[in-house]
Write an enzyme that holds these catalytic residues in place. Structure first.
Site, PDB file in Angstrom:
ATOM      1  N   PRO A   1    -113.114 -66.119 -30.684  1.00  0.00           N
ATOM      2  CA  PRO A   1    -113.349 -64.985 -29.512  1.00  0.00           C
ATOM      3  C   PRO A   1    -113.527 -63.713 -30.305  1.00  0.00           C
ATOM      4  CG  PRO A   1    -111.319 -66.797 -29.049  1.00  0.00           C
ATOM      5  CD  PRO A   1    -112.009 -66.457 -30.422  1.00  0.00           C
TER       6      PRO A   1
ATOM      7  N   GLY B   1    -110.789 -76.822 -36.974  1.00  0.00           N
ATOM      8  CA  GLY B   1    -109.213 -76.709 -37.627  1.00  0.00           C
ATOM      9  C   GLY B   1    -108.206 -76.074 -38.429  1.00  0.00           C
TER      10      GLY B   1
ATOM     11  N   ASP C   1     -92.815 -60.095 -26.623  1.00  0.00           N
ATOM     12  CA  ASP C   1     -92.705 -60.362 -25.025  1.00  0.00           C
ATOM     13  C   ASP C   1     -93.945 -60.575 -23.820  1.00  0.00           C
ATOM     14  OD1 ASP C   1     -93.962 -57.634 -25.094  1.00  0.00           O
ATOM     15  OD2 ASP C   1     -91.799 -56.410 -25.460  1.00  0.00           O
TER      16      ASP C   1
ATOM     17  N   HIS D   1    -107.357 -66.987 -37.014  1.00  0.00           N
ATOM     18  CA  HIS D   1    -108.640 -67.569 -37.238  1.00  0.00           C
ATOM     19  C   HIS D   1    -109.138 -69.259 -38.360  1.00  0.00           C
ATOM     20  CE1 HIS D   1    -110.224 -63.628 -36.608  1.00  0.00           C
ATOM     21  NE2 HIS D   1    -109.374 -63.867 -35.900  1.00  0.00           N
TER      22      HIS D   1
END
Length: 325
Positions: A158, A66, A249, A60
């Site tokens: 998003p 940046g 994983d 975030h």
């Protein structure tokens, strides 16, 4: 003719990035790695959700102009900071606490040297590795932002209800390919999401069905029980990866293939022909996922960084050194 080739290679590296190095604090704060490792390890052992929370905090931060620790700034009477944007309300307290602990320990040893943005980048890498994920190099030397505005957040990160096309656009605007976007979404193999982020998929998807037909029915049923009172208790959440929630994983991608994706934006990746091949690749090849995720994280970690006079090394991570009027 090696010299011209090397010179051209150097010119291809943005100047701000070229100022970063893995051993940036070797002389000015030689115990940096040791202190970071100790603080991160103790916090993660005490609070196992710290890894996922810190990874989300880092993401975030970087996606909004940046990797500059702007998300760490607290709002005051003069400034409504990034943390006040609605998408940041659910950022984990343990993640903020970890950065404060690390900054405090480093200030005692080498005051005024290590930036909060470097602390966040290094802590994220260490935690990913601690919970089973890949190790990657973190170049250091970032400076902390001089600006943090909630008004600049919208559209940069998003959202859980985005279509794959919308997500692709958000990442493309920052220079990320579709494959890098899918790899970075693999971060959802750890952590959890508030029920409100996926409630539409399980309670009132359509007139014909309360739940999204793309979701495995028993999974939807279990989520309805977990989130039954989410409107009264906004803290109610579910694991992003129901199978191995605490382990980094490739199970997230395997889950998507089985209708066990939690968020609409997750499930969209397995239905869009532009993203599905990468979901299938990572579901079957964890080593490839780790390789691509590590590469994407290295790229993300230097996105929009500040160096020189474009930033500062904050004394406290939640406040600018000089109060802005």
């Amino acid at each position: 003719m090696a010299f011209p080739l090397l010179f051209l290679l150097f010119l291809s590296i943005p100047l701000s990035e070229s100022k970063l190095s893995i051993d940036y604090y070797k002389k000015t704060c030689p115990d940096f790695d040791k202190i970071m490792s100790e603080v991160v390890r103790s916090k993660q052992i005490a609070n196992p959700t710290t890894a996922a929370g810190t990874l989300r905090l880092f993401f975030h931060d970087c996606m909004v102009e940046g990797c500059d620790a702007s998300v760490l700034i607290s709002t005051n009477s003069f400034n409504k900071a990034e943390r006040e944007a609605d998408i940041n309300f659910s950022l984990a307290g343990d993640a903020f606490d970890l950065i404060v602990r690390a900054k405090t320990a480093l200030e005692l040893t080498c005051p005024g040297i290590v930036s909060c943005s470097d602390i966040l980048a290094q802590a994220t890498r260490n935690l990913i590795n601690m919970v089973g994920g890949p190790y990657y190099n973190v170049r250091l030397g970032r400076k902390d932002s001089l600006v943090s505005l909630a008004s600049r957040v919208d559209g940069q990160i998003p959202r859980s209800d985005m279509s794959s096309s919308q997500m692709i656009s958000v990442f493309a605007a920052k220079g990320f390919t579709i494959q890098e976007m899918v790899a970075l979404n693999g971060a959802h193999t750890v952590g959890f999401s508030p029920c409100k982020e996926f409630s539409d998929r399980i309670f009132h998807y359509s007139k014909k069905s309360p739940s999204d037909p793309a979701m495995y029915p028993k999974f939807a049923e279990a989520l309805r029980k977990i989130c039954a009172n989410y409107t009264k208790d906004p803290t109610m959440s579910a694991f992003n990866d129901v199978m191995t929630p605490g382990k980094f994983d490739n199970m997230y991608f395997q889950n998507l293939q089985k209708g066990l994706g939690l968020l609409a934006s997750d499930q969209a990746l397995v239905t869009d022909p532009r993203t599905k091949p990468f979901v299938d690749l990572y579901a079957s090849n964890q080593a490839k996922f780790f390789q691509d995720f590590a590469h994407a994280m290295e790229k993300l970690s230097v996105y929009g960084i500040k160096t020189g006079h474009k930033g500062e090394v904050r004394r406290r991570c939640d406040a600018f050194n000089k109060l802005k009027a």
